[in-house]
Enzyme design. Structure first.
Site, PDB file in Angstrom:
ATOM      1  N   PHE A 101      11.186   8.667   1.499  1.00 28.57           N
ATOM      2  CA  PHE A 101      10.050   8.509   2.412  1.00 28.57           C
ATOM      3  C   PHE A 101      10.529   7.869   3.708  1.00 28.57           C
ATOM      4  O   PHE A 101      11.710   7.544   3.853  1.00 28.57           O
ATOM      5  CB  PHE A 101       8.948   7.668   1.754  1.00 28.57           C
ATOM      6  CG  PHE A 101       9.313   6.220   1.563  1.00 28.57           C
ATOM      7  CD1 PHE A 101      10.105   5.819   0.497  1.00 28.57           C
ATOM      8  CD2 PHE A 101       8.870   5.247   2.453  1.00 28.57           C
ATOM      9  CE1 PHE A 101      10.450   4.479   0.326  1.00 28.57           C
ATOM     10  CE2 PHE A 101       9.200   3.897   2.290  1.00 28.57           C
ATOM     11  CZ  PHE A 101       9.997   3.531   1.220  1.00 28.57           C
ATOM     12  N   ASN A 111       0.838  -1.204   0.000  1.00 33.29           N
ATOM     13  CA  ASN A 111       0.000   0.000   0.000  1.00 33.29           C
ATOM     14  C   ASN A 111       0.869   1.249   0.000  1.00 33.29           C
ATOM     15  O   ASN A 111       0.364   2.354   0.177  1.00 33.29           O
ATOM     16  CB  ASN A 111      -0.908   0.001   1.248  1.00 33.29           C
ATOM     17  CG  ASN A 111      -1.966  -1.080   1.162  1.00 33.29           C
ATOM     18  OD1 ASN A 111      -2.662  -1.182   0.158  1.00 33.29           O
ATOM     19  ND2 ASN A 111      -2.075  -1.908   2.191  1.00 33.29           N
ATOM     20  N   ASP A 146       8.865  -6.418   3.038  1.00 31.14           N
ATOM     21  CA  ASP A 146       8.798  -5.891   4.394  1.00 31.14           C
ATOM     22  C   ASP A 146      10.181  -5.384   4.751  1.00 31.14           C
ATOM     23  O   ASP A 146      11.194  -6.047   4.505  1.00 31.14           O
ATOM     24  CB  ASP A 146       8.313  -6.943   5.399  1.00 31.14           C
ATOM     25  CG  ASP A 146       7.682  -6.256   6.611  1.00 31.14           C
ATOM     26  OD1 ASP A 146       6.799  -5.393   6.420  1.00 31.14           O
ATOM     27  OD2 ASP A 146       8.082  -6.551   7.752  1.00 31.14           O
ATOM     28  N   ASP A 180      14.099   7.977   5.587  1.00 29.41           N
ATOM     29  CA  ASP A 180      15.179   8.439   4.692  1.00 29.41           C
ATOM     30  C   ASP A 180      15.907   9.697   5.172  1.00 29.41           C
ATOM     31  O   ASP A 180      17.127   9.794   4.995  1.00 29.41           O
ATOM     32  CB  ASP A 180      14.640   8.668   3.270  1.00 29.41           C
ATOM     33  CG  ASP A 180      14.484   7.368   2.490  1.00 29.41           C
ATOM     34  OD1 ASP A 180      15.011   6.331   2.937  1.00 29.41           O
ATOM     35  OD2 ASP A 180      13.838   7.390   1.434  1.00 29.41           O
TER      36      ASP A 180
HETATM   37  P1  ITT Z   1       3.512  -2.019   2.891  1.00 33.52           P
HETATM   38  O1  ITT Z   1       3.519  -2.893   4.101  1.00 33.52           O
HETATM   39  O2  ITT Z   1       2.145  -1.713   2.379  1.00 33.52           O
HETATM   40  O3  ITT Z   1       4.421  -2.527   1.807  1.00 33.52           O
HETATM   41  P2  ITT Z   1       4.690  -0.045   4.696  1.00 33.52           P
HETATM   42  O4  ITT Z   1       5.001   1.417   4.515  1.00 33.52           O
HETATM   43  O5  ITT Z   1       3.793  -0.460   5.819  1.00 33.52           O
HETATM   44  O6  ITT Z   1       4.133  -0.575   3.285  1.00 33.52           O
HETATM   45  P3  ITT Z   1       6.912  -1.593   5.846  1.00 33.52           P
HETATM   46  O7  ITT Z   1       6.042  -2.181   6.891  1.00 33.52           O
HETATM   47  O8  ITT Z   1       7.835  -2.483   5.108  1.00 33.52           O
HETATM   48  O9  ITT Z   1       6.043  -0.811   4.743  1.00 33.52           O
HETATM   49  O10 ITT Z   1       7.767  -0.363   6.392  1.00 33.52           O
HETATM   50  C1  ITT Z   1       8.257  -0.281   7.683  1.00 33.52           C
HETATM   51  C2  ITT Z   1       8.625   1.131   7.995  1.00 33.52           C
HETATM   52  O11 ITT Z   1       9.897   1.409   7.409  1.00 33.52           O
HETATM   53  C3  ITT Z   1       7.673   2.218   7.501  1.00 33.52           C
HETATM   54  O12 ITT Z   1       7.629   3.225   8.498  1.00 33.52           O
HETATM   55  C4  ITT Z   1       8.331   2.742   6.252  1.00 33.52           C
HETATM   56  O13 ITT Z   1       8.026   4.129   6.050  1.00 33.52           O
HETATM   57  C5  ITT Z   1       9.802   2.552   6.576  1.00 33.52           C
HETATM   58  N1  ITT Z   1      10.561   2.261   5.354  1.00 33.52           N
HETATM   59  C6  ITT Z   1      10.418   1.200   4.522  1.00 33.52           C
HETATM   60  N2  ITT Z   1      11.258   1.285   3.490  1.00 33.52           N
HETATM   61  C7  ITT Z   1      11.954   2.444   3.663  1.00 33.52           C
HETATM   62  C8  ITT Z   1      12.952   3.096   2.915  1.00 33.52           C
HETATM   63  O14 ITT Z   1      13.396   2.625   1.765  1.00 33.52           O
HETATM   64  N3  ITT Z   1      13.438   4.261   3.386  1.00 33.52           N
HETATM   65  C9  ITT Z   1      12.992   4.782   4.536  1.00 33.52           C
HETATM   66  N4  ITT Z   1      12.042   4.239   5.310  1.00 33.52           N
HETATM   67  C10 ITT Z   1      11.519   3.071   4.867  1.00 33.52           C
END
Ligand code: ITT
Length: 193
Positions: free
Chosen positions: A148, A8, A68, A151
């Site tokens: 996002f 999402n 994830d 980052d």
């Molecule tokens: P989905 O589960 O729908 O894929 P999500 O945003 O809930 O999306 P995650 O549970 O994998 O995704 O993310 C865990 C947290 O880590 C969440 O707060 C993200 O914003 C952060 N995150 C994930 N990938 C990142 C990235 O490449 N850079 C910075 N923060 C990241």
């Protein structure tokens, strides 16, 4: 090949579509009319990635993959890790999560951290996992506006800018997600040989 990406998170979708441009068609959940808030209740990245991919496969029948990701901070015993999305509590956004992390780390000299991504792929009834890791440091303040999540406070090793300062083009060549997606792509390309 066409695969549904069970996320999402529009930022993740954009990153993965750019990284895989040309060889795999990555389709969003919206494209299959899935508006569900997919549950992620496991206590590992692997478990959550599998849970998200299985949800889409079971309910919609498509071959798909899920990502994830967690931020693991050495001085905090690898927290927030699998709980990165809700570090500041359910319903809180990335700003609140970063604020909490910077507060927890106030005065700490050891700022080593890593992002870890696990991708779970379900293809032709089989499940596969791909991992990507990038090591770096948590900065003392937020820096930069692109990207996002965490980052603005993550500076990868051998770089002087945070992911949010360097911009997506550079992030997408060195990130945890890029590494996991490259492994996924390499695997998919062996199937078409
Ligand atoms: P989905 O589960 O729908 O894929 P999500 O945003 O809930 O999306 P995650 O549970 O994998 O995704 O993310 C865990 C947290 O880590 C969440 O707060 C993200 O914003 C952060 N995150 C994930 N990938 C990142 C990235 O490449 N850079 C910075 N923060 C990241």
């Amino acid at each position: 090949m066409k695969l549904v990406f069970a996320t999402n998170n529009q930022h993740k979708l954009d990153e993965v579509q750019k990284i895989t441009a040309g060889h795999t068609e990555i389709v969003s959940l919206a494209a299959i009319d899935c508006l569900d808030d997919i549950p992620e209740t496991a206590d590992t990245l692997e478990g959550n990635a599998l849970q998200k991919a299985r949800y889409v496969k079971d309910k919609f029948g498509y071959d798909c993959f899920a990502d994830d990701t967690g931020l693991e901070v050495e001085a905090l015993n690898n927290a927030p890790g699998v709980y990165s999305a809700r570090y500041a509590g359910p319903g809180h956004d990335s700003e609140a999560n970063m604020k909490k992390l910077l507060r927890e780390m106030e005065g700490m000299e050891n700022r080593k951290a890593r992002f870890r991504t696990v991708i779970a792929l379900i293809l032709d009834g089989k499940e596969y996992l791909f991992e990507g890791i990038v090591n770096g440091q948590i900065t003392k303040d937020k820096r930069g506006r692109s990207g996002f999540g965490y980052d603005p406070i993550f500076m990868p090793d051998n770089h002087t800018e945070t992911f949010a300062e360097m911009g997506n083009d550079i992030k997408n060549t060195i990130s945890h997600r890029a590494e996991a997606v490259k492994k996924l792509s390499a695997f998919l390309s062996t199937l078409s040989e």
